[in-house]
Design a protein around this motif. Structure first.
Motif, PDB file in Angstrom:
ATOM      1  N   PHE A 436       0.832  -1.206   0.000  1.00  0.00           N
ATOM      2  CA  PHE A 436       0.000   0.000   0.000  1.00  0.00           C
ATOM      3  C   PHE A 436       0.864   1.252   0.000  1.00  0.00           C
ATOM      4  O   PHE A 436       0.578   2.217  -0.712  1.00  0.00           O
ATOM      5  CB  PHE A 436      -0.934   0.014   1.213  1.00  0.00           C
ATOM      6  N   ILE A 437       1.924   1.244   0.798  1.00  0.00           N
ATOM      7  CA  ILE A 437       2.812   2.407   0.871  1.00  0.00           C
ATOM      8  C   ILE A 437       3.421   2.703  -0.496  1.00  0.00           C
ATOM      9  O   ILE A 437       3.483   3.866  -0.922  1.00  0.00           O
ATOM     10  CB  ILE A 437       3.927   2.166   1.921  1.00  0.00           C
ATOM     11  N   ILE A 438       3.852   1.659  -1.207  1.00  0.00           N
ATOM     12  CA  ILE A 438       4.439   1.839  -2.535  1.00  0.00           C
ATOM     13  C   ILE A 438       3.410   2.419  -3.497  1.00  0.00           C
ATOM     14  O   ILE A 438       3.666   3.413  -4.202  1.00  0.00           O
ATOM     15  CB  ILE A 438       4.971   0.501  -3.082  1.00  0.00           C
ATOM     16  N   GLY A 439       2.228   1.818  -3.555  1.00  0.00           N
ATOM     17  CA  GLY A 439       1.187   2.288  -4.474  1.00  0.00           C
ATOM     18  C   GLY A 439       0.705   3.685  -4.136  1.00  0.00           C
ATOM     19  O   GLY A 439       0.506   4.524  -5.029  1.00  0.00           O
ATOM     20  N   PHE A 440       0.535   3.943  -2.845  1.00  0.00           N
ATOM     21  CA  PHE A 440       0.072   5.264  -2.401  1.00  0.00           C
ATOM     22  C   PHE A 440       1.108   6.331  -2.720  1.00  0.00           C
ATOM     23  O   PHE A 440       0.768   7.423  -3.198  1.00  0.00           O
ATOM     24  CB  PHE A 440      -0.199   5.222  -0.891  1.00  0.00           C
ATOM     25  N   SER A 441       2.383   6.038  -2.451  1.00  0.00           N
ATOM     26  CA  SER A 441       3.455   7.011  -2.708  1.00  0.00           C
ATOM     27  C   SER A 441       3.539   7.358  -4.190  1.00  0.00           C
ATOM     28  O   SER A 441       3.775   8.524  -4.551  1.00  0.00           O
ATOM     29  CB  SER A 441       4.794   6.451  -2.216  1.00  0.00           C
ATOM     30  N   LYS A 442       3.355   6.362  -5.038  1.00  0.00           N
ATOM     31  CA  LYS A 442       3.404   6.612  -6.482  1.00  0.00           C
ATOM     32  C   LYS A 442       2.280   7.550  -6.900  1.00  0.00           C
ATOM     33  O   LYS A 442       2.505   8.526  -7.635  1.00  0.00           O
ATOM     34  CB  LYS A 442       3.293   5.295  -7.239  1.00  0.00           C
TER      35      LYS A 442
END
Length: 511
Positions: A436-442
């Motif tokens: 989630f952190i990766i997708g949200f940050s993108k």
């Protein structure tokens, strides 16, 4: 009718009625401010905030009932649905009686609370009890609405509610324009509420002929013991509702106390614009929560993951576009609509927009949180409310209106934006939060890049001259077109989930 078809139908009807509602609301706001005065409008807004506090006695039953109804609706278990609605009806009537008692107690302190108000105390009392009676209609007569909403038929509620609301505002504007009467404006609030209640009940009886609600005492006691999980959810959601109210519902009360009633009206003008944009966006997503609830009931893990990120990508796109347009256009709009004296500081506007944006991008997580029935983190709303209230009170004395909004921003950032996804991933999806952190940050990086680029573009290269309503309309077209183009140009090639959701919506609309 599929989940997506129901969602789109809810969205189309919701958007249509809300556009008309917004037009009528903005047209009438100027009439109300001129005919009734800033102090009266600010005072009534404060009274409605008091009622918002009293309505916390509802304990979040509506949200819990939606969660409880998803499965029996999916299974077409009409007997169970009847039991649940009967249970709600009896519970709501008890809550309504409690609210009446609490309202009477609160009203005893009005001579102290409104001691310095220029509005006659009799008018304040009449307004408060009229608003109270209007809200009580939902507790005693309209508790069936949860079935329509859980069944993805929110468009039925929208058609009736918005129609009566639009008629009410038009009548209020006419009477205020010609008579400038406080009393008629207040009375129309109650009369239209009564008519709406009667008509929506008739519609529900036609929509669900098998729905038979019994309010016998023995059934209440039996069903009360039969829903331990529901009662558990209600207790948990009640704490969440308290935190939500403190985070946003106390703003008018704090402004009234630390500044003045006129500032409540000034704040309300911007709130009216931004909240209506937010409501319009929610209309586009009408039925999504029920769709997510049905999806979770089916327990298809791959579909759940796909839908989550499609909704996330779409919310980032809509949130980014709307916030960009708001920051560029809201001050000129306020100036043309009401006059330069109503324009607020740019910092206040930015803080307003930040709250709006955070609320947008966390909605998919909120939908899945509700669908999974995850309300056990009762410490979170308590912490959110305490943080908000403490920071708002401290900062309000130094920074005024901006300080109150700082409290809201900090609290929702820490609890809603940081903690809530962790909680849903751990106990709902049962997956590590890292993905989630990766997708949200993108998505955040893409949105932030577009926003900064557009602000730079309109600050240094595209200058908007807005001196009339026609100029504003042309500027809206320019800003919206360029903003949407830039966001599409950046997000479409960079996010596969955004491409998927655009294709799905496009195909369904064509169909």
């Amino acid at each position: 009718m599929s989940r997506l078809e129901k969602t789109i139908k809810n969205a189309k009807i919701g958007v249509l009625f809300h556009v008309v509602f917004v037009f009528v609301q903005f047209f009438s706001r100027k009439i109300f401010l001129d005919g009734l005065g800033d102090t009266f409008i600010g005072t009534t807004a404060t009274l409605q905030s008091f009622l918002g506090f009293l309505n916390l006695a509802e304990l979040g039953i509506g949200t819990a009932i939606g969660f409880t109804l998803y499965k029996p609706i999916f299974e077409k278990n009409y007997t169970e649905i009847n039991h649940i609605i009967t249970f709600v009806g009896n519970l709501y009537k008890k809550i309504g009686l409690f609210i009446i008692g609490a309202a009477l107690l609160l009203s005893a302190f009005f001579p102290l609370i409104f001691e310095s108000s220029t509005i006659p105390l009799g008018v304040i009392y009449y307004a408060f009890f009229t608003f109270l009676l209007s809200s009580l209609l939902g507790y005693f007569f309209n508790y069936h609405l949860f079935l329509l909403q859980a069944d993805q038929k929110d468009y039925v509620v929208v058609k009736y509610l918005q129609s009566f609301t639009i008629i009410k505002i038009i009548l209020q504007a006419v009477f205020v324009y010609f008579l400038e009467s406080f009393m008629i404006w207040i009375t129309l609030e109650l009369l239209t509420g009564i008519l709406y209640t009667y008509m929506i009940r008739k519609k529900i009886q036609k929509e669900y002929p098998w729905l038979h609600v019994s309010l016998r005492r023995n059934m209440v006691n039996t069903k009360f013991n039969s829903y331990p999980e529901l009662l558990k959810k209600i207790k948990q959601i009640s704490v969440h509702k308290l935190g939500t109210f403190v985070s946003g519902g106390t703003d008018n009360i704090l402004i009234f106390y630390f500044i003045n009633a006129q500032s409540v009206a000034f704040f309300g003008n911007y709130q009216l614009v931004i909240l209506n944009i937010g409501i319009l966006v929610e209309k586009l997503f009408a039925g999504t929560k029920a769709s997510v609830g049905n999806l979770v009931a089916e327990n298809n893990d791959s579909s759940i993951h796909q839908v989550l990120w499609e909704l996330m990508a779409l919310r980032f796109f809509i949130g980014g576009v709307t916030v960009t347009c708001i920051t560029l256009l809201i001050d000129p709009f306020i100036s043309i609509w009401l006059g330069d004296k109503y324009i607020l500081d740019s910092t206040v506007v930015l803080l307003f927009c930040l709250i709006f944006f955070i609320r947008q991008i966390v909605q998919p997580i909120e939908s899945f949180k509700q669908a999974y029935g995850l309300y056990g983190d009762t410490w979170a709303p308590i912490a959110e409310g305490i943080l908000n209230l403490m920071i708002s009170i401290v900062f309000a004395q130094k920074y005024g209106l901006a300080g109150i909004l700082m409290g809201t921003n900090i609290s929702i950032f820490l609890i809603v934006l940081v903690w809530r996804p962790i909680y849903v991933y751990r106990y709902g999806f049962k997956k590590p939060i890292f993905s989630f952190i990766i997708g949200f940050s993108k998505l955040m990086l893409l949105t932030f890049t577009c926003f900064i680029g557009l602000k730079y573009l309109f600050t240094y290269y595209i200058h908007l001259e807005i001196n009339s309503l026609f100029d504003f309309a042309i500027s809206c077209l320019i800003v919206a077109s360029i903003t949407i183009f830039i966001f599409l140009a950046v997000m479409y090639p960079m996010s596969s989930y955004f491409r998927h959701v655009i294709a799905r919506v496009k195909n369904q609309l064509i169909k």
